[in-house]
Motif scaffolding. Sequence first.
Motif, PDB file in Angstrom:
ATOM      1  N   LEU A 913       0.727  -1.355   0.152  1.00 15.78           N
ATOM      2  CA  LEU A 913      -0.072   0.077  -0.086  1.00 15.78           C
ATOM      3  C   LEU A 913       1.062   1.355  -0.049  1.00 15.78           C
ATOM      4  O   LEU A 913       0.627   2.309  -0.623  1.00 15.78           O
ATOM      5  CB  LEU A 913      -0.935   0.103   0.988  1.00 15.78           C
ATOM      6  N   MET A 914       1.832   1.276   0.618  1.00 17.20           N
ATOM      7  CA  MET A 914       2.868   2.625   0.742  1.00 17.20           C
ATOM      8  C   MET A 914       3.327   2.606  -0.661  1.00 17.20           C
ATOM      9  O   MET A 914       3.590   3.800  -0.981  1.00 17.20           O
ATOM     10  CB  MET A 914       3.973   2.435   1.919  1.00 17.20           C
ATOM     11  N   LEU A 915       3.693   1.492  -1.304  1.00 12.68           N
ATOM     12  CA  LEU A 915       4.317   2.001  -2.795  1.00 12.68           C
ATOM     13  C   LEU A 915       3.354   2.364  -3.316  1.00 12.68           C
ATOM     14  O   LEU A 915       3.511   3.329  -4.419  1.00 12.68           O
ATOM     15  CB  LEU A 915       4.753   0.457  -3.009  1.00 12.68           C
ATOM     16  N   ALA A 916       2.046   2.021  -3.232  1.00  6.83           N
ATOM     17  CA  ALA A 916       1.168   2.533  -4.146  1.00  6.83           C
ATOM     18  C   ALA A 916       0.870   4.070  -3.683  1.00  6.83           C
ATOM     19  O   ALA A 916       0.546   4.840  -4.720  1.00  6.83           O
ATOM     20  CB  ALA A 916      -0.411   1.862  -3.998  1.00  6.83           C
ATOM     21  N   LEU A 917       0.865   4.437  -2.579  1.00  8.19           N
ATOM     22  CA  LEU A 917       0.574   5.860  -2.190  1.00  8.19           C
ATOM     23  C   LEU A 917       2.003   6.646  -3.011  1.00  8.19           C
ATOM     24  O   LEU A 917       1.637   7.794  -3.372  1.00  8.19           O
ATOM     25  CB  LEU A 917       0.582   5.929  -1.024  1.00  8.19           C
ATOM     26  N   TYR A 918       3.123   5.995  -3.080  1.00  2.33           N
ATOM     27  CA  TYR A 918       4.045   6.812  -3.566  1.00  2.33           C
ATOM     28  C   TYR A 918       4.034   6.962  -5.111  1.00  2.33           C
ATOM     29  O   TYR A 918       4.138   7.810  -5.711  1.00  2.33           O
ATOM     30  CB  TYR A 918       5.329   6.214  -3.114  1.00  2.33           C
ATOM     31  N   ASN A 919       3.647   5.887  -5.641  1.00  2.00           N
ATOM     32  CA  ASN A 919       3.388   5.731  -7.124  1.00  2.00           C
ATOM     33  C   ASN A 919       2.220   6.639  -7.711  1.00  2.00           C
ATOM     34  O   ASN A 919       2.384   7.187  -8.720  1.00  2.00           O
ATOM     35  CB  ASN A 919       3.276   4.230  -7.705  1.00  2.00           C
ATOM     36  N   ASN A 920       1.330   6.860  -6.746  1.00  4.47           N
ATOM     37  CA  ASN A 920       0.258   7.707  -7.295  1.00  4.47           C
ATOM     38  C   ASN A 920       0.320   9.053  -6.696  1.00  4.47           C
ATOM     39  O   ASN A 920      -0.597  10.032  -6.515  1.00  4.47           O
ATOM     40  CB  ASN A 920      -1.147   7.038  -6.600  1.00  4.47           C
ATOM     41  N   SER A 921       1.624   9.318  -6.381  1.00  5.22           N
ATOM     42  CA  SER A 921       2.055  10.840  -6.243  1.00  5.22           C
ATOM     43  C   SER A 921       1.277  11.508  -4.616  1.00  5.22           C
ATOM     44  O   SER A 921       1.578  12.624  -4.505  1.00  5.22           O
ATOM     45  CB  SER A 921       1.741  11.998  -7.299  1.00  5.22           C
ATOM     46  N   PHE A 922       1.002  10.456  -3.965  1.00  2.93           N
ATOM     47  CA  PHE A 922       0.697  11.247  -2.699  1.00  2.93           C
ATOM     48  C   PHE A 922       1.907  11.452  -1.735  1.00  2.93           C
ATOM     49  O   PHE A 922       1.763  12.328  -0.892  1.00  2.93           O
ATOM     50  CB  PHE A 922      -0.183  10.053  -1.807  1.00  2.93           C
ATOM     51  N   TYR A 923       2.858  10.902  -2.139  1.00  2.00           N
ATOM     52  CA  TYR A 923       4.081  11.109  -1.283  1.00  2.00           C
ATOM     53  C   TYR A 923       5.375  11.390  -2.585  1.00  2.00           C
ATOM     54  O   TYR A 923       5.020  10.660  -3.765  1.00  2.00           O
ATOM     55  CB  TYR A 923       4.529   9.898  -0.480  1.00  2.00           C
ATOM     56  N   THR A 924       6.337  12.197  -2.217  1.00  2.00           N
ATOM     57  CA  THR A 924       7.242  12.194  -2.887  1.00  2.00           C
ATOM     58  C   THR A 924       8.505  12.008  -1.944  1.00  2.00           C
ATOM     59  O   THR A 924       8.385  11.936  -0.740  1.00  2.00           O
ATOM     60  CB  THR A 924       7.483  13.324  -3.628  1.00  2.00           C
ATOM     61  N   ARG A 925       9.953  11.866  -2.387  1.00  3.79           N
ATOM     62  CA  ARG A 925      10.898  11.630  -1.637  1.00  3.79           C
ATOM     63  C   ARG A 925      12.047  12.639  -1.746  1.00  3.79           C
ATOM     64  O   ARG A 925      12.252  13.057  -2.871  1.00  3.79           O
ATOM     65  CB  ARG A 925      11.330  10.149  -1.430  1.00  3.79           C
ATOM     66  N   LYS A 926      13.004  12.758  -0.827  1.00  2.00           N
ATOM     67  CA  LYS A 926      14.138  13.472  -0.937  1.00  2.00           C
ATOM     68  C   LYS A 926      15.197  12.514  -0.378  1.00  2.00           C
ATOM     69  O   LYS A 926      15.271  12.126   0.595  1.00  2.00           O
ATOM     70  CB  LYS A 926      14.116  14.764  -0.298  1.00  2.00           C
ATOM     71  N   PHE A1040      -5.463  10.210   5.337  1.00  3.98           N
ATOM     72  CA  PHE A1040      -6.230   9.273   5.754  1.00  3.98           C
ATOM     73  C   PHE A1040      -6.473   8.105   4.576  1.00  3.98           C
ATOM     74  O   PHE A1040      -6.853   8.804   3.398  1.00  3.98           O
ATOM     75  CB  PHE A1040      -7.823   9.902   6.108  1.00  3.98           C
ATOM     76  N   VAL A1041      -6.202   6.863   4.890  1.00  2.00           N
ATOM     77  CA  VAL A1041      -6.165   5.911   3.871  1.00  2.00           C
ATOM     78  C   VAL A1041      -7.242   4.748   4.360  1.00  2.00           C
ATOM     79  O   VAL A1041      -7.154   4.371   5.524  1.00  2.00           O
ATOM     80  CB  VAL A1041      -5.004   5.372   3.770  1.00  2.00           C
ATOM     81  N   VAL A1042      -7.845   4.460   3.185  1.00  2.00           N
ATOM     82  CA  VAL A1042      -9.050   3.174   3.560  1.00  2.00           C
ATOM     83  C   VAL A1042      -8.694   2.086   2.266  1.00  2.00           C
ATOM     84  O   VAL A1042      -8.588   2.704   1.104  1.00  2.00           O
ATOM     85  CB  VAL A1042     -10.662   3.426   3.718  1.00  2.00           C
ATOM     86  N   ALA A1043      -8.345   0.911   2.581  1.00  2.00           N
ATOM     87  CA  ALA A1043      -7.822   0.127   1.831  1.00  2.00           C
ATOM     88  C   ALA A1043      -8.556  -1.230   1.907  1.00  2.00           C
ATOM     89  O   ALA A1043      -8.739  -1.785   3.107  1.00  2.00           O
ATOM     90  CB  ALA A1043      -6.466  -0.084   1.398  1.00  2.00           C
ATOM     91  N   GLU A1044      -8.674  -2.053   1.214  1.00  2.00           N
ATOM     92  CA  GLU A1044      -9.054  -3.745   1.238  1.00  2.00           C
ATOM     93  C   GLU A1044      -7.778  -4.273   1.713  1.00  2.00           C
ATOM     94  O   GLU A1044      -6.790  -4.005   1.291  1.00  2.00           O
ATOM     95  CB  GLU A1044      -9.356  -4.234  -0.164  1.00  2.00           C
ATOM     96  N   LYS A1045      -8.227  -5.278   2.836  1.00  2.00           N
ATOM     97  CA  LYS A1045      -6.992  -5.827   3.289  1.00  2.00           C
ATOM     98  C   LYS A1045      -6.641  -6.806   2.419  1.00  2.00           C
ATOM     99  O   LYS A1045      -7.027  -7.410   1.574  1.00  2.00           O
ATOM    100  CB  LYS A1045      -7.417  -6.511   4.577  1.00  2.00           C
ATOM    101  N   PRO A1046      -5.095  -7.061   2.093  1.00  2.59           N
ATOM    102  CA  PRO A1046      -4.487  -7.973   1.305  1.00  2.59           C
ATOM    103  C   PRO A1046      -5.048  -9.269   1.858  1.00  2.59           C
ATOM    104  O   PRO A1046      -4.959  -9.750   2.794  1.00  2.59           O
ATOM    105  CB  PRO A1046      -3.174  -7.766   1.535  1.00  2.59           C
ATOM    106  N   LEU A1047      -5.580 -10.101   0.849  1.00  2.00           N
ATOM    107  CA  LEU A1047      -5.987 -11.555   0.883  1.00  2.00           C
ATOM    108  C   LEU A1047      -4.791 -12.465   0.390  1.00  2.00           C
ATOM    109  O   LEU A1047      -4.887 -13.743   0.693  1.00  2.00           O
ATOM    110  CB  LEU A1047      -7.170 -11.918   0.033  1.00  2.00           C
ATOM    111  N   CYS A1048      -3.827 -11.857  -0.333  1.00  2.00           N
ATOM    112  CA  CYS A1048      -2.635 -12.771  -0.451  1.00  2.00           C
ATOM    113  C   CYS A1048      -1.565 -12.085  -0.642  1.00  2.00           C
ATOM    114  O   CYS A1048      -1.707 -10.914  -0.839  1.00  2.00           O
ATOM    115  CB  CYS A1048      -3.032 -13.515  -2.123  1.00  2.00           C
ATOM    116  N   SER A1049      -0.269 -12.563  -1.025  1.00  3.85           N
ATOM    117  CA  SER A1049       0.878 -11.724  -0.775  1.00  3.85           C
ATOM    118  C   SER A1049       1.757 -12.106  -1.806  1.00  3.85           C
ATOM    119  O   SER A1049       3.007 -12.002  -2.075  1.00  3.85           O
ATOM    120  CB  SER A1049       1.688 -12.196   0.394  1.00  3.85           C
TER     121      SER A1049
END
Length: 1136
Positions: A913-926, A1040-1049
């Motif tokens: 989920l964190m990677l998805a937030l980063y890839n969707n520009s919710f976060y950027t990094r320095k 604030f993030v709401v997501a489906e829980k992962p059912l598989c990894s």
Amino acid sequence: GLHALSSKWPSWPSPAPAHPPLLPHLQSHPCTLPPTYPPTRPWLLLVTPQITWCGAVPVLGGGALLTPLFSAHRMQHWARRLEQEIDGVMRIFGGVQQLREIYKDNRNLFEVQENEPQKLVEKVAGDIESLLDRKVQGPEGRLADAAENFQKAHRWQDNIKEEDILYYDAKADAELDDPESEDVERGSKVSTLRLDFVEDSNFKNKVNYSYTAVQIPTDIYKGSTVILNELNWTEALENVFIENRRQDPTLLWQVFGSATGVTRYYPATPWRAPKKIDLYDVRRRPWYIQGASSPKDMVIIVDVSGSVSGLTLKLMKTSVCEMLDTLSDDDYVNVASFNEKAQPVSCFTHLVQANVRNKKVFKEAVQGMVAKGTTGYKAGFEYAFDQLQNSNITRANCNKMIMMFTDGGEDRVQDVFEKYNWPNRTVRVFTFSVGQHNYDVTPLQWMACANKGYYFEIPSIGAIRINTQEYLDVLGRPMVLAGKEAKQVQWTNVYEDALGLGLVVTGTLPVFNLTQDGPGEKKVRFPLPPGKAPNLCPQLGANGYVFAIDLNGYVLLHPNLKPQVNHQLPRACDSGLPGRRIRRSMIDGNKGHKQIRTLVKSLDERYVDEVVRNYTWVPIRSTNYSLGLVLPPYSTFYLQANLSDQILQVKCKWPAPCLHFEFLLPSSFESEGHVFIAPREYCKDLNASDNNTEFLKNFIELMEKVTPDSKQCNNFLLHNLILDTGITQQLVERVWRDQDLNTYSLLAVFAATDGGITRVFPNKAAEDWTENPEPFNASFYRRSLDNHGYIFKPPHQDALLRPLELENDTVGILVSTAVELSLGGRTLRPAVVGVKLDLEAWAEKFKVLASNRTHQDQPQKCGPSSHCEMDCEVNNEDLLCVLIDDGGFLVLSNQNHQWDQVGRFFSEVDANLMLALYNNSFYTRKESYDYQAACAPQPPGNLGAAPRGVFVVSLRRGLRLSAAGAGELARVYGWGLGALGPADSAEAEGSPEARESSCVMKQTQYYFGSVNASYNAIIDCGNCSRLFHAQRLTNTNLLFVVAEKPLCSQCEAGRLLQKETHSDGPEQCELVQRPRYRRGPHICFDYNATEDTSDCGRGASFPPSLGVLVSLQLLLLLGLPPRPQPQVPAHASRRL
């Protein structure tokens, strides 16, 4: 279509109630297969404009399992409830509005003053210039004259004996404890004084003010005639040192360093000897190297023909490394190998700056040299001259030289010199005959003599160290011949003092030997009293500061500049400089002012804030430095207390109250909350302590002895402290005392001020208070000032540490916000207020606020056949709901098992989920590099061509045998890796006993990206895909993030890393292609028509130089812990 399908499958439910449509870009949502359902059957997903339905629809009949998720409208509703709850609590308990009113009600107790950046920075620069000028004209001038006169009056004694000399040997105690010591084995006849020492906090050491101490390098025979004569005449400097201190008590170390290797310093203190071989040599110190000659452009060429093999090649590799260590940041260098052809040994194709990182590349590349082919001097010299003639690159443009290492040859390559160097001979040539062989060395001697250079022989490992540094005597000839013109102070780059005073910069002043024959060059240094880098002016506030850079653009003075053990890397190269324009203007010595938007790291290095800063800069005249002042817009104005005598009273008689001061007393803490005071220098006699309770006790005891208006106290700091004591107490009285914190699940409320007060209520909450008592050094305080709204700060957790123990300890989450005042059209932020949330209670509250029920409703769980939407409370088995802060750290979760992970980087909790937030520009990094890191020592390994196991183990015994057999002038020079860290010890190079060593760490911080609105997206992973919805909470630093829980990894993506990692730093080969702007020193002494070049070397020994260069040091100490300082006008000279 939905009704048509319903007619086919009777169990299909009727359409769901209408809801506002989802965002247009959400077109579909893949379903997750239940693990028990046959994977061969087709599946169908239906998406209506109102709500997403996900279910299994068998094509050949049967029922449909449909479960509604949540709508964007519902998500926004939850977000509003969260925002309202946070805002409500902060309005009631934070007391921002009430504190504004308190300041206005007490308007008669303070004045609003304005910071004028241009005047401030010019004042500080002028104070520094005046102070340095006084030192140069005062004690430094006296010592320079005395050194010249003493040496001129000294009569050289050929028959001088060890028993004739009486002095304090700084290493004597350590050597007596070492059974392998040189003096123990040989039975030294030198009379060593035994001294008593007293502890002195100014020196961070035990000292003796009646004597000087002498340090002689391990590889030099103390009983040689040269050393004994040096000790004899320098003894007279002792009285000069003592008189200097009498006239100027602010002086710290006074150090004399000689070209013979003798160091005499005052006051006396035992040498900080390492556990292994002490390789300290004053001639390898940065201040000595930079003051010995003007900047250099050097090309080193190494003969790698087939005749160079075995030990000879190893000697060459070690010699090159030693030669590189004689260069400073003002110099430029390249290294090439040659046989029939010449080629660079590294990726550098032209001269590069001789900084530590570039020299490291050279040293590693040199180890890869392989001997083969035939000797071709012409190829080597042509390559070197071409390098020196390249004018399209940045270089020193002063002394030019070629250093050739070879085992011998017959070619004199006269045609090359005629083409490139004659008749002006602007390039000096130094030749080194390496190894033991029977070749004719006449051609090598001729090359050096014909090109104003010098010829050296390096027959063994013991000759490397001295013969790779004495070329500096040749380069110093033009400076000596320049006379008074060369008597100008030259300023060095920052380095760490060997005697333990921290980071220093040095001014070197040449003083010449007035005798016709003398034993080499000498230097003297003066450290000045400590100057702290951050906050020279307390009115600059928490995020204002002063900094300075040199001509190389390296930071000399900065709040983030810190000393570390075994410094081998540049500490703060260009750190804190916002852009090339400001940097270039400062290096060029210009004045300027500019407002910019820049990124700033938090103190704990976990966060990055985009802020506005005002930069103002001026040159420090008579130096190579430029001073800058950084000020946030909200620090344009500041408060200055204007208190009456009654308020300032400590002891009061009834019925007259003390009003403010009484609320500093511990007896008031139970009713008024616990008070932490910033450990500042309120008064000269105030005893410092790391324990704030003890510091407060010391403060109160001192206040009972002196009045707050005493001349020994800083009235600005002291009055503002007392003012804020009363201001924060009124906040307790008006807001906190009458509120029930438990009702809102609060562990504490608090207020911190610019004046240095942190008040925590109730008193018992202080037991768990872990924030820095100095608000200016507290991360929550500085971030709150730089950001609008409420700043959440979860407890810090490292991924390697065990999770929080919620059962045993109550964990709190800080929420803080700045108090902004507007007084007469002038805006400022003098305080920060906040609350501490109970983690467990607020996690439960978070689930309720992100649910579909009202206060009256009972939670209703949405099942496969229900028509309601899921929420974060009853559907926590299906939905993951979290609050993440702007740095990507978990703050709250609806998953109970994640509560002990609060404060961790979210990628460690849910990497997908964190990677998805980063890839969707919710976060950027320095990403950045920390060159000031200190790391645990690495396991011992091969250090290159000269591993310690080969040479160093037997170094001491080898030196003593050589000394015994070489007669009274047995000056034996051992092998080492050059000037090291604080004590220049072998321990600093990676011995197992070393505790820490300098290293480079790569840091990554995350911060909010460009997405500000509500946003839906799918983590595409086939049958493991997940839908998530994210939305920023207004007026907070939360997502604030709401997501489906992962059912598989099976779609576990790469994990984002936030913790710092070991690194080699940026790729040097790429960096040198775009070098940053710099300037060399303003003066250059590389030529004098009267120079006598006939002394150009005829063997291994090097005759004394005709001129003696003595440099006097001025040190600015920069490495003490950050602490706000008194106002500049009152104490500038003392701080510096």
